[in-house]
Design a protein around this motif. Sequence first.
Motif, PDB file in Angstrom:
ATOM      1  N   CYS A   1     -49.910  23.902  -8.959  1.00 27.86           N
ATOM      2  CA  CYS A   1     -49.592  25.009  -8.063  1.00 27.86           C
ATOM      3  C   CYS A   1     -48.413  25.839  -8.568  1.00 27.86           C
ATOM      4  O   CYS A   1     -48.256  26.991  -8.185  1.00 27.86           O
ATOM      5  CB  CYS A   1     -49.284  24.472  -6.657  1.00 27.86           C
ATOM      6  SG  CYS A   1     -49.378  25.743  -5.372  1.00 27.86           S
ATOM      7  N   ASP A   2     -47.580  25.251  -9.383  1.00 27.05           N
ATOM      8  CA  ASP A   2     -46.413  25.986  -9.876  1.00 27.05           C
ATOM      9  C   ASP A   2     -46.605  26.531 -11.285  1.00 27.05           C
ATOM     10  O   ASP A   2     -45.653  26.972 -11.928  1.00 27.05           O
ATOM     11  CB  ASP A   2     -45.155  25.108  -9.817  1.00 27.05           C
ATOM     12  CG  ASP A   2     -45.340  23.777 -10.531  1.00 27.05           C
ATOM     13  OD1 ASP A   2     -46.401  23.576 -11.145  1.00 27.05           O
ATOM     14  OD2 ASP A   2     -44.412  22.940 -10.467  1.00 27.05           O
TER      15      ASP A   2
ATOM     16  N   THR B   1     -44.562  28.733 -16.006  1.00 33.10           N
ATOM     17  CA  THR B   1     -44.210  27.837 -14.907  1.00 33.10           C
ATOM     18  C   THR B   1     -43.202  28.515 -13.990  1.00 33.10           C
ATOM     19  O   THR B   1     -42.201  29.072 -14.456  1.00 33.10           O
ATOM     20  CB  THR B   1     -43.607  26.522 -15.435  1.00 33.10           C
ATOM     21  OG1 THR B   1     -44.521  25.910 -16.336  1.00 33.10           O
ATOM     22  CG2 THR B   1     -43.319  25.558 -14.293  1.00 33.10           C
ATOM     23  N   CYS B   2     -43.460  28.466 -12.689  1.00 31.56           N
ATOM     24  CA  CYS B   2     -42.517  29.024 -11.713  1.00 31.56           C
ATOM     25  C   CYS B   2     -41.238  28.191 -11.688  1.00 31.56           C
ATOM     26  O   CYS B   2     -41.211  27.057 -12.158  1.00 31.56           O
ATOM     27  CB  CYS B   2     -43.139  29.020 -10.314  1.00 31.56           C
ATOM     28  SG  CYS B   2     -44.595  30.070 -10.131  1.00 31.56           S
TER      29      CYS B   2
ATOM     30  N   ASN C   1     -38.285  25.795 -10.332  1.00 34.18           N
ATOM     31  CA  ASN C   1     -38.394  24.526  -9.620  1.00 34.18           C
ATOM     32  C   ASN C   1     -38.279  24.736  -8.107  1.00 34.18           C
ATOM     33  O   ASN C   1     -37.281  25.267  -7.616  1.00 34.18           O
ATOM     34  CB  ASN C   1     -37.285  23.586 -10.107  1.00 34.18           C
ATOM     35  CG  ASN C   1     -37.441  22.189  -9.574  1.00 34.18           C
ATOM     36  OD1 ASN C   1     -36.751  21.797  -8.640  1.00 34.18           O
ATOM     37  ND2 ASN C   1     -38.360  21.432 -10.138  1.00 34.18           N
TER      38      ASN C   1
ATOM     39  N   ALA D   1     -43.871  28.202  -6.173  1.00 37.92           N
ATOM     40  CA  ALA D   1     -45.278  28.038  -6.516  1.00 37.92           C
ATOM     41  C   ALA D   1     -45.892  29.417  -6.736  1.00 37.92           C
ATOM     42  O   ALA D   1     -45.391  30.431  -6.238  1.00 37.92           O
ATOM     43  CB  ALA D   1     -46.022  27.290  -5.412  1.00 37.92           C
TER      44      ALA D   1
ATOM     45  N   CYS E   1     -44.054  34.345  -7.852  1.00 33.71           N
ATOM     46  CA  CYS E   1     -43.713  32.957  -7.532  1.00 33.71           C
ATOM     47  C   CYS E   1     -42.930  32.967  -6.222  1.00 33.71           C
ATOM     48  O   CYS E   1     -41.895  33.632  -6.128  1.00 33.71           O
ATOM     49  CB  CYS E   1     -42.881  32.324  -8.649  1.00 33.71           C
ATOM     50  SG  CYS E   1     -43.819  31.974 -10.155  1.00 33.71           S
TER      51      CYS E   1
ATOM     52  N   LEU F   1     -42.376  27.337  -2.035  1.00 38.17           N
ATOM     53  CA  LEU F   1     -43.530  26.450  -1.952  1.00 38.17           C
ATOM     54  C   LEU F   1     -44.149  26.461  -0.563  1.00 38.17           C
ATOM     55  O   LEU F   1     -45.379  26.429  -0.411  1.00 38.17           O
ATOM     56  CB  LEU F   1     -43.117  25.031  -2.354  1.00 38.17           C
ATOM     57  CG  LEU F   1     -44.211  23.975  -2.377  1.00 38.17           C
ATOM     58  CD1 LEU F   1     -45.319  24.365  -3.337  1.00 38.17           C
ATOM     59  CD2 LEU F   1     -43.629  22.620  -2.771  1.00 38.17           C
TER      60      LEU F   1
ATOM     61  N   CYS G   1     -51.550  25.975  -1.620  1.00 41.89           N
ATOM     62  CA  CYS G   1     -51.930  25.479  -2.942  1.00 41.89           C
ATOM     63  C   CYS G   1     -53.379  25.018  -3.005  1.00 41.89           C
ATOM     64  O   CYS G   1     -53.995  25.051  -4.076  1.00 41.89           O
ATOM     65  CB  CYS G   1     -51.000  24.322  -3.343  1.00 41.89           C
ATOM     66  SG  CYS G   1     -49.286  24.831  -3.648  1.00 41.89           S
TER      67      CYS G   1
ATOM     68  N   LEU H   1     -47.322  19.390  -9.152  1.00 36.65           N
ATOM     69  CA  LEU H   1     -46.055  20.126  -9.138  1.00 36.65           C
ATOM     70  C   LEU H   1     -45.072  19.434 -10.064  1.00 36.65           C
ATOM     71  O   LEU H   1     -45.116  18.218 -10.238  1.00 36.65           O
ATOM     72  CB  LEU H   1     -45.457  20.162  -7.721  1.00 36.65           C
ATOM     73  CG  LEU H   1     -46.206  20.952  -6.646  1.00 36.65           C
ATOM     74  CD1 LEU H   1     -45.628  20.649  -5.274  1.00 36.65           C
ATOM     75  CD2 LEU H   1     -46.132  22.449  -6.930  1.00 36.65           C
TER      76      LEU H   1
END
Length: 244
Positions: free
Chosen positions: A41-42, A56-57, A59, A62, A75, A78, A83, A89
Amino acid sequence: MSSSIVFTAPLLVLATVAALTGAQQFACPHDYGFYAHDIACDKYWACDLGVATLKTCGNGLAFDDTDPENLKENCDYLHNVKCGKRTELQPPIVVGNCKALHGIFPDDSECEVFHSCWAGEGTRYQCGPGLAYDRRSRTCSWMDQVPECKQQRADALALTGIQCPEAGRLSAVGSFTRHAHPDDCRLYYACFDGVPREYGCPIGTVFAIGQAEGEGQCQDPKTVPGCEDYYGDIDISVLKTLGL
């Protein structure tokens, strides 16, 4: 016998590398766009001139794949992203009160406090009187409506000694009553159907106890014994301008 082993091992390594490389390949549907990863999802694919790059988004964030044209590289927190089957993740990176580098998180010990985190830097916020941070709605709600805060609220009310009229039973001033806060001149408790909730008088005023229990109201500090210097030398007009 030994020679076959020598040649087989490199072939196995190459086959493994090829399999991993194939797993990372993504065919861009269009020359330009942003596309969700199948299982993470990220993560997402960024296509430029038909070439895909895996990104990658941050931390705690997502990839939002709700853009039907796949032109937005977004992004988001979350909790704002659905998702679905993208369940993987990256592990959260905890920094102080931040449960991940990005996100909004409740305080561990104070129900009315929450922390807004961006890139690992947290900003502390506190809900208004009588309110607590609700983990589900991610807003400030009445503390008695936030399950995680029941004990903190019970402990706080026990110290006040406030006795609300029972639900449906009228007191001398009716079913709705007001009661002074034991420590803060500006705060007071209002009882609704037997449930006390904490409120605050408008800036520039304090709570004055009425002649009958439960009928107090907000007044000028100069008229309330013991609260005359509540605001000290602060310019009240400035606080009102700032919305404090």
